[in-house]
Design a protein around this motif. Structure first.
Motif, PDB file in Angstrom:
ATOM      1  N   ALA A  42      37.696  41.480  43.017  1.00 17.94           N
ATOM      2  CA  ALA A  42      37.817  40.424  42.005  1.00 17.94           C
ATOM      3  C   ALA A  42      36.798  40.640  40.883  1.00 17.94           C
ATOM      4  N   ILE A  43      35.606  41.067  41.219  1.00 16.69           N
ATOM      5  CA  ILE A  43      34.589  41.345  40.194  1.00 16.69           C
ATOM      6  C   ILE A  43      35.007  42.546  39.348  1.00 16.69           C
ATOM      7  N   ILE A  44      35.559  43.570  39.993  1.00 16.33           N
ATOM      8  CA  ILE A  44      36.018  44.747  39.248  1.00 16.33           C
ATOM      9  C   ILE A  44      37.163  44.372  38.307  1.00 16.33           C
ATOM     10  N   VAL A  45      38.123  43.585  38.797  1.00 17.70           N
ATOM     11  CA  VAL A  45      39.238  43.151  37.953  1.00 17.70           C
ATOM     12  C   VAL A  45      38.728  42.289  36.795  1.00 17.70           C
ATOM     13  N   PHE A  46      37.781  41.416  37.074  1.00 14.96           N
ATOM     14  CA  PHE A  46      37.203  40.560  36.028  1.00 14.96           C
ATOM     15  C   PHE A  46      36.563  41.402  34.929  1.00 14.96           C
ATOM     16  N   ILE A  47      35.771  42.397  35.304  1.00 15.29           N
ATOM     17  CA  ILE A  47      35.087  43.235  34.320  1.00 15.29           C
ATOM     18  C   ILE A  47      36.085  44.091  33.546  1.00 15.29           C
ATOM     19  N   THR A  59      50.738  45.338  20.802  1.00 18.52           N
ATOM     20  CA  THR A  59      50.737  45.367  22.263  1.00 18.52           C
ATOM     21  C   THR A  59      49.495  46.076  22.784  1.00 18.52           C
ATOM     22  N   GLU A  60      48.929  45.517  23.816  1.00 22.31           N
ATOM     23  CA  GLU A  60      47.801  46.161  24.483  1.00 22.31           C
ATOM     24  C   GLU A  60      47.884  45.872  25.975  1.00 22.31           C
ATOM     25  N   ILE A  61      47.247  46.718  26.751  1.00 25.66           N
ATOM     26  CA  ILE A  61      47.211  46.542  28.196  1.00 25.66           C
ATOM     27  C   ILE A  61      45.752  46.633  28.624  1.00 25.66           C
ATOM     28  N   THR A  62      45.380  45.835  29.597  1.00 30.17           N
ATOM     29  CA  THR A  62      43.998  45.861  30.060  1.00 30.17           C
ATOM     30  C   THR A  62      43.866  46.839  31.213  1.00 30.17           C
ATOM     31  N   MET A  63      42.672  47.324  31.406  1.00 30.25           N
ATOM     32  CA  MET A  63      42.414  48.293  32.465  1.00 30.25           C
ATOM     33  C   MET A  63      42.445  47.645  33.846  1.00 30.25           C
ATOM     34  N   SER A  64      42.398  46.334  33.905  1.00 32.70           N
ATOM     35  CA  SER A  64      42.419  45.653  35.200  1.00 32.70           C
ATOM     36  C   SER A  64      43.757  45.823  35.916  1.00 32.70           C
ATOM     37  N   MET A  65      44.802  46.111  35.149  1.00 32.06           N
ATOM     38  CA  MET A  65      46.124  46.263  35.769  1.00 32.06           C
ATOM     39  C   MET A  65      46.157  47.455  36.715  1.00 32.06           C
ATOM     40  N   SER A  66      45.414  48.501  36.424  1.00 29.37           N
ATOM     41  CA  SER A  66      45.410  49.672  37.305  1.00 29.37           C
ATOM     42  C   SER A  66      44.798  49.325  38.664  1.00 29.37           C
ATOM     43  N   VAL A  67      43.708  48.584  38.655  1.00 30.98           N
ATOM     44  CA  VAL A  67      43.076  48.174  39.912  1.00 30.98           C
ATOM     45  C   VAL A  67      43.953  47.156  40.636  1.00 30.98           C
ATOM     46  N   PRO A  86      41.873  34.364  40.577  1.00 34.50           N
ATOM     47  CA  PRO A  86      40.588  33.867  40.041  1.00 34.50           C
ATOM     48  C   PRO A  86      39.972  34.802  38.998  1.00 34.50           C
ATOM     49  N   ALA A  87      40.129  36.114  39.194  1.00 30.05           N
ATOM     50  CA  ALA A  87      39.512  37.061  38.259  1.00 30.05           C
ATOM     51  C   ALA A  87      40.137  36.961  36.871  1.00 30.05           C
ATOM     52  N   ILE A  88      41.457  36.932  36.796  1.00 30.09           N
ATOM     53  CA  ILE A  88      42.130  36.847  35.499  1.00 30.09           C
ATOM     54  C   ILE A  88      41.916  35.476  34.868  1.00 30.09           C
ATOM     55  N   LEU A  89      41.933  34.416  35.675  1.00 33.68           N
ATOM     56  CA  LEU A  89      41.709  33.072  35.153  1.00 33.68           C
ATOM     57  C   LEU A  89      40.318  32.955  34.527  1.00 33.68           C
ATOM     58  N   LEU A  90      39.293  33.408  35.238  1.00 35.67           N
ATOM     59  CA  LEU A  90      37.931  33.345  34.697  1.00 35.67           C
ATOM     60  C   LEU A  90      37.763  34.249  33.481  1.00 35.67           C
ATOM     61  N   SER A  91      38.402  35.406  33.514  1.00 35.85           N
ATOM     62  CA  SER A  91      38.316  36.317  32.379  1.00 35.85           C
ATOM     63  C   SER A  91      38.941  35.702  31.130  1.00 35.85           C
ATOM     64  N   ASP A  92      40.118  35.114  31.274  1.00 35.29           N
ATOM     65  CA  ASP A  92      40.769  34.490  30.115  1.00 35.29           C
ATOM     66  C   ASP A  92      39.984  33.281  29.620  1.00 35.29           C
ATOM     67  N   LEU A  93      39.431  32.496  30.529  1.00 32.98           N
ATOM     68  CA  LEU A  93      38.629  31.347  30.104  1.00 32.98           C
ATOM     69  C   LEU A  93      37.353  31.802  29.399  1.00 32.98           C
ATOM     70  N   THR A  94      36.793  32.927  29.821  1.00 33.11           N
ATOM     71  CA  THR A  94      35.609  33.474  29.172  1.00 33.11           C
ATOM     72  C   THR A  94      35.930  33.958  27.766  1.00 33.11           C
ATOM     73  N   LYS A  95      37.174  34.429  27.565  1.00 30.67           N
ATOM     74  CA  LYS A  95      37.604  34.896  26.250  1.00 30.67           C
ATOM     75  C   LYS A  95      37.959  33.742  25.311  1.00 30.67           C
TER      76      LYS A  95
END
Length: 120
Positions: A42-47, A59-67, A86-95
């Motif tokens: 989850a931390i790796i996906v978040f980062i 269009t763009e893709i994030t590197m979290s999709m590979s993990v 939780p990782a994507i939710l926190l990441s989007d809220l941080t953005k």
């Protein structure tokens, strides 16, 4: 911001409800011995969600999709939801994305990874 019609609102609500209900039902199957795996991935996906690769002008893709999808191939489906949502939710809220957009994005990606894991 453009208003969402009733069909769009129902679809967004349906996707979010499905993921939240599934999270509640798969909770007993996420064993406590998997907590280190869940937290570390989850931390790796978040980062990695902050690193994006442009595919085209709009269009763009994030590197979290590979993990995310590597974990979906390797881990049980019940664990994937607890890693990705939780990782994507926190990441989007941080953005600084609106909370309802963040909730839908996290639900959409988590549901895709969960279904991918079930298929494999």
């Amino acid at each position: 911001m453009t208003p969402v019609n009733i069909k769009g609102f129902l679809f967004i609500t349906f996707v979010c409800a499905i993921v939240i209900i599934t999270l509640a039902f798969v909770y007993p199957f996420t064993l406590i011995e998997n907590i280190n795996t869940i937290l570390s991935l989850a931390i790796i996906v978040f980062i990695l969600d902050f690193l994006s690769v442009p595919l085209s002008k709009d269009t763009e893709i994030t590197m979290s999709m590979s993990v995310t999808y590597a974990a979906a191939l390797y881990l049980p489906a019940s664990i994937i939801l607890w890693i990705v949502f939780p990782a994507i939710l926190l990441s989007d809220l941080t953005k600084k994305t609106h909370w309802y957009k963040s909730l839908f994005n996290a639900s959409n990606i988590a549901l895709s990874a969960f279904l991918c894991s079930l298929v494999f």
